[in-house]
Design a protein around this motif. Structure first.
Motif, PDB file in Angstrom:
ATOM      1  N   GLY A 112       0.817  -1.212   0.000  1.00 11.86           N
ATOM      2  CA  GLY A 112       0.000   0.000   0.000  1.00 11.86           C
ATOM      3  C   GLY A 112       0.849   1.259   0.000  1.00 11.86           C
ATOM      4  N   ALA A 113       1.951   1.250   0.740  1.00 11.52           N
ATOM      5  CA  ALA A 113       2.835   2.415   0.799  1.00 11.52           C
ATOM      6  C   ALA A 113       3.453   2.698  -0.565  1.00 11.52           C
ATOM      7  N   ILE A 114       3.839   1.653  -1.269  1.00  9.29           N
ATOM      8  CA  ILE A 114       4.390   1.835  -2.616  1.00  9.29           C
ATOM      9  C   ILE A 114       3.338   2.443  -3.533  1.00  9.29           C
ATOM     10  N   ALA A 115       2.110   1.976  -3.414  1.00  7.82           N
ATOM     11  CA  ALA A 115       1.028   2.538  -4.236  1.00  7.82           C
ATOM     12  C   ALA A 115       0.812   4.020  -3.920  1.00  7.82           C
ATOM     13  N   LEU A 129      11.939  -2.853   2.618  1.00  6.01           N
ATOM     14  CA  LEU A 129      11.130  -3.318   3.748  1.00  6.01           C
ATOM     15  C   LEU A 129      10.210  -4.463   3.339  1.00  6.01           C
ATOM     16  N   THR A 130       9.699  -4.415   2.107  1.00  7.35           N
ATOM     17  CA  THR A 130       8.853  -5.497   1.610  1.00  7.35           C
ATOM     18  C   THR A 130       9.642  -6.800   1.539  1.00  7.35           C
ATOM     19  N   VAL A 131      10.840  -6.728   0.998  1.00  7.69           N
ATOM     20  CA  VAL A 131      11.695  -7.924   0.891  1.00  7.69           C
ATOM     21  C   VAL A 131      12.054  -8.439   2.282  1.00  7.69           C
ATOM     22  N   THR A 132      12.408  -7.536   3.185  1.00 11.16           N
ATOM     23  CA  THR A 132      12.758  -7.948   4.548  1.00 11.16           C
ATOM     24  C   THR A 132      11.576  -8.606   5.253  1.00 11.16           C
ATOM     25  N   ALA A 133      10.391  -8.056   5.078  1.00  8.64           N
ATOM     26  CA  ALA A 133       9.201  -8.666   5.681  1.00  8.64           C
ATOM     27  C   ALA A 133       8.913 -10.030   5.051  1.00  8.64           C
TER      28      ALA A 133
END
Length: 119
Positions: A86-89, A105-109
């Motif tokens: 959502g943040a990227i969007a 952060l997406t990759v880390t999560a």
């Protein structure tokens, strides 16, 4: 595997706890230099997002640490992947195209999800 999870989840939780605390306690003017998107989102939504980040950080650490419902750690990590999607969007629909931190952060999560499944 527990050590790898502890390191990755600990760093992710530390980041989200810090970012969430800033969103909860700082004014819009104080947030603007580091978060250009705050002008496009109502302040109560920014505060709620900060609270979600703080709770998610606790969800990464407390369940595996206490042994109570450790599957909640994986749910928290999935929540962070969705949050960053959502943040990227939000970044891409606005004038702020800086999404490198969000992608990281997406990759880390996502790695945290994988590690949590092996606890």
């Amino acid at each position: 595997m527990n050590i790898a999870y502890g390191i990755v989840a600990g760093l992710l939780a530390l980041f989200y706890f810090y970012a969430g605390t800033l969103k909860v306690i700082r004014s819009r003017d104080q947030l603007r230099p580091m978060m250009a998107w705050v002008d496009r989102v109502p302040l109560p939504a920014v505060r709620a997002l900060g609270a979600v980040e703080i709770l998610g950080a606790a969800g990464l650490i407390l369940p595996p640490l206490t042994g109570i419902a450790p599957s909640l750690a994986q749910a928290a990590a999935i929540g962070f992947v969705l949050l960053q999607t959502g943040a990227i969007a939000v970044h891409l629909t606005g004038q702020d195209r800086r999404i490198a931190l969000n992608a990281g952060l997406t990759v880390t999560a996502a790695v945290t999800i994988w590690l949590a499944a092996r606890l």
